[in-house]
Design a protein around this motif. Structure first.
Motif, short mmCIF file in Angstrom:
data_model
loop_
_atom_site.label_atom_id
_atom_site.label_comp_id
_atom_site.label_asym_id
_atom_site.label_seq_id
_atom_site.Cartn_x
_atom_site.Cartn_y
_atom_site.Cartn_z
N GLU A 11 39.67 46.13 51.28
CA GLU A 11 39.21 45.85 52.64
C GLU A 11 37.72 45.60 52.68
O GLU A 11 37.23 44.77 53.46
CB GLU A 11 39.57 47.03 53.56
N ARG A 12 36.96 46.29 51.82
CA ARG A 12 35.51 46.22 51.86
C ARG A 12 34.92 45.20 50.88
O ARG A 12 33.78 44.81 51.01
CB ARG A 12 34.91 47.61 51.55
N TRP A 13 35.72 44.77 49.88
CA TRP A 13 35.18 43.97 48.78
C TRP A 13 35.84 42.59 48.81
O TRP A 13 36.93 42.38 48.32
CB TRP A 13 35.48 44.68 47.47
N GLU A 14 35.14 41.63 49.38
CA GLU A 14 35.73 40.32 49.63
C GLU A 14 36.14 39.61 48.35
O GLU A 14 37.24 39.02 48.26
CB GLU A 14 34.75 39.44 50.42
N MET A 15 35.28 39.60 47.33
CA MET A 15 35.61 38.90 46.09
C MET A 15 36.88 39.47 45.47
O MET A 15 37.78 38.72 45.06
CB MET A 15 34.47 39.01 45.09
N ALA A 16 36.96 40.79 45.37
CA ALA A 16 38.16 41.42 44.81
C ALA A 16 39.38 41.11 45.66
O ALA A 16 40.46 40.80 45.14
CB ALA A 16 37.95 42.93 44.68
N ARG A 17 39.22 41.19 46.98
CA ARG A 17 40.34 40.91 47.89
C ARG A 17 40.87 39.49 47.69
O ARG A 17 42.08 39.28 47.62
CB ARG A 17 39.89 41.11 49.34
N ASN A 18 39.98 38.55 47.54
CA ASN A 18 40.39 37.16 47.33
C ASN A 18 41.11 36.98 46.00
O ASN A 18 42.09 36.23 45.90
CB ASN A 18 39.18 36.23 47.40
N ASN A 19 40.63 37.68 44.96
CA ASN A 19 41.26 37.57 43.65
C ASN A 19 42.65 38.19 43.63
O ASN A 19 43.57 37.69 42.97
CB ASN A 19 40.38 38.19 42.57
N TYR A 20 42.82 39.30 44.36
CA TYR A 20 44.16 39.91 44.44
C TYR A 20 45.10 39.03 45.26
O TYR A 20 46.27 38.87 44.92
CB TYR A 20 44.08 41.32 45.03
N ALA A 21 44.58 38.45 46.32
CA ALA A 21 45.41 37.56 47.13
C ALA A 21 45.85 36.34 46.32
O ALA A 21 46.97 35.84 46.48
CB ALA A 21 44.64 37.11 48.38
N PHE A 42 49.22 31.59 34.26
CA PHE A 42 47.99 30.83 34.47
C PHE A 42 47.18 31.56 35.54
O PHE A 42 47.57 31.64 36.70
CB PHE A 42 48.30 29.41 34.92
N ASN A 43 46.05 32.15 35.10
CA ASN A 43 45.24 32.99 35.98
C ASN A 43 43.77 32.62 35.78
O ASN A 43 43.09 33.18 34.92
CB ASN A 43 45.49 34.48 35.65
N PRO A 44 43.25 31.67 36.57
CA PRO A 44 41.87 31.19 36.34
C PRO A 44 40.80 32.25 36.50
O PRO A 44 39.73 32.15 35.87
CB PRO A 44 41.71 30.07 37.38
N ALA A 45 41.04 33.29 37.29
CA ALA A 45 40.02 34.33 37.48
C ALA A 45 39.75 35.10 36.19
O ALA A 45 38.68 35.68 36.02
CB ALA A 45 40.45 35.30 38.58
N ARG A 46 40.72 35.07 35.25
CA ARG A 46 40.56 35.83 34.02
C ARG A 46 39.68 35.12 32.99
O ARG A 46 39.50 35.62 31.88
CB ARG A 46 41.93 36.12 33.41
N ILE A 47 39.10 33.98 33.34
CA ILE A 47 38.16 33.32 32.44
C ILE A 47 36.98 34.24 32.13
O ILE A 47 36.38 34.17 31.06
CB ILE A 47 37.66 31.98 33.04
N VAL A 48 36.67 35.14 33.06
CA VAL A 48 35.58 36.10 32.87
C VAL A 48 35.84 36.96 31.65
O VAL A 48 34.94 37.26 30.86
CB VAL A 48 35.41 36.99 34.12
N SER A 49 37.10 37.37 31.48
CA SER A 49 37.46 38.21 30.34
C SER A 49 37.79 37.38 29.10
O SER A 49 37.27 37.64 28.02
CB SER A 49 38.66 39.09 30.70
N SER A 50 38.63 36.37 29.27
CA SER A 50 39.06 35.57 28.11
C SER A 50 37.89 34.86 27.45
O SER A 50 37.87 34.68 26.23
CB SER A 50 40.10 34.54 28.55
#
Length: 304
Positions: A11-21, A42-50
């Motif tokens: 609810e408080r963290w927009e970036m995380a909320r968008n990634n979960y959505a 296929f999960n483009p947000a995981r480019i940070v980790s991969s």
């Protein structure tokens, strides 16, 4: 753990909320490999980790994102075990995805923390706890941490119950078996007593090969707990961090950096082109390249 903590964070963290959505829209396909089901996401947000640079120079030049002082102000931690924090992972694979870092900045090592991992699994029975070794998919190899995700998400959780295994070692009622799981190599540790499980794991740890310049044997670990069955640990011994296709050029490149979730049967690809082209032969090649060969794992059997 109830969902209040996670819900409050989203609810408080927009970036995380968008990634979960965005998880509701990820593409998933299934690949059958020698009768074993693997999912590919296929999960483009995981480019940070991969795509994380985990060489010593890169790590020394960036602030540690798991240290409390460097976390986003909106990211809250829930204390656990006296020296860990439970955090919502802002780049999720699971509908509920947690990161559990040590409160001190200490290197990623599992031998002395396996009891903590098992206890965490017992206290979070709706989650599978996982550990990525410092050269086995950990994007913060300089800071000790576990992760956790929804039980039932990874195919290995059910597959390990029916796969045949060869007994390698035993400690009291705890057993360590090598599963018939090629081209993946999976060791299954079952224990009803925490102390027996810890002893058996640490004995295995001491028997695994240590590669030059590595601080610990290469491995990924999943831990689950059930009230009646006790603990189940899937241990994936490794021989390589990233497959050759990760570093290839042009059409031969495929950005796969396998970690616990991938070896658990859900391969995460952050690039759509890679998701479209991966197939059974490519997946089999990656597993053969990064996993310890079955024949080598057989040598871990203790001599009675």
């Amino acid at each position: 753990m109830n969902d209040t903590f996670i819900t409050s964070q989203l609810e408080r963290w927009e970036m995380a909320r968008n990634n979960y959505a965005a998880l509701s829209g990820v593409k998933v396909k299934t690949i059958d490999l020698n009768g074993t089901c693997y999912k590919v996401q296929f999960n483009p947000a995981r480019i940070v980790s991969s795509g994380a640079k985990v060489d010593a120079k890169s790590i020394s030049q960036r602030k540690c994102f798991l240290c409390a002082a460097n976390r986003p102000e909106v990211q809250e931690g829930m204390a656990w075990g006296g020296h860990y924090d439970i955090l919502v992972n802002p780049f999720p694979i699971f509908p509920r995805h947690l990161t559990i870092p040590e409160q001190e900045h200490l290197p990623q090592r599992i031998k002395s923390r396996i009891g903590d991992m098992m206890q965490l699994a017992a206290e979070l029975p709706d989650f599978t706890i996982f550990y990525n070794g410092p050269k086995c998919g950990a994007s913060a190899p300089d800071h000790a941490h576990f992760q956790a995700g929804n039980r039932g998400f990874m195919p290995i959780e059910e597959q390990c119950k029916r796969l045949k295994g060869m007994l390698l070692d035993q400690e009291g009622t705890a057993t360590l078996s090598l599963l018939d799981d090629a081209p993946r190599t999976t060791l299954l540790l079952r224990a009803k007593q925490l102390e027996e499980g810890v002893t058996l794991f640490q004995r295995l740890y001491d028997r695994l090969p240590l590669q030059a310049d590595d601080a610990e044997p290469m491995m990924n670990v999943l831990a689950m707990h059930d009230t009646h069955e006790g603990w189940s640990l899937c241990i994936f011994p490794r021989r390589k961090h990233r497959p050759d296709c990760y570093f290839a050029e042009g059409s031969d490149r495929l950005l796969s950096s396998p970690a616990s979730v991938d070896l658990g049967g859900v391969f995460i690809l952050p690039i759509e082109e890679d998701f479209n082209k991966i197939n059974a032969p490519l997946l089999e090649g990656i597993l053969k390249e990064v996993c310890m060969p079955y024949e080598e794992a057989m040598k871990l059997k203790t001599k009675n």
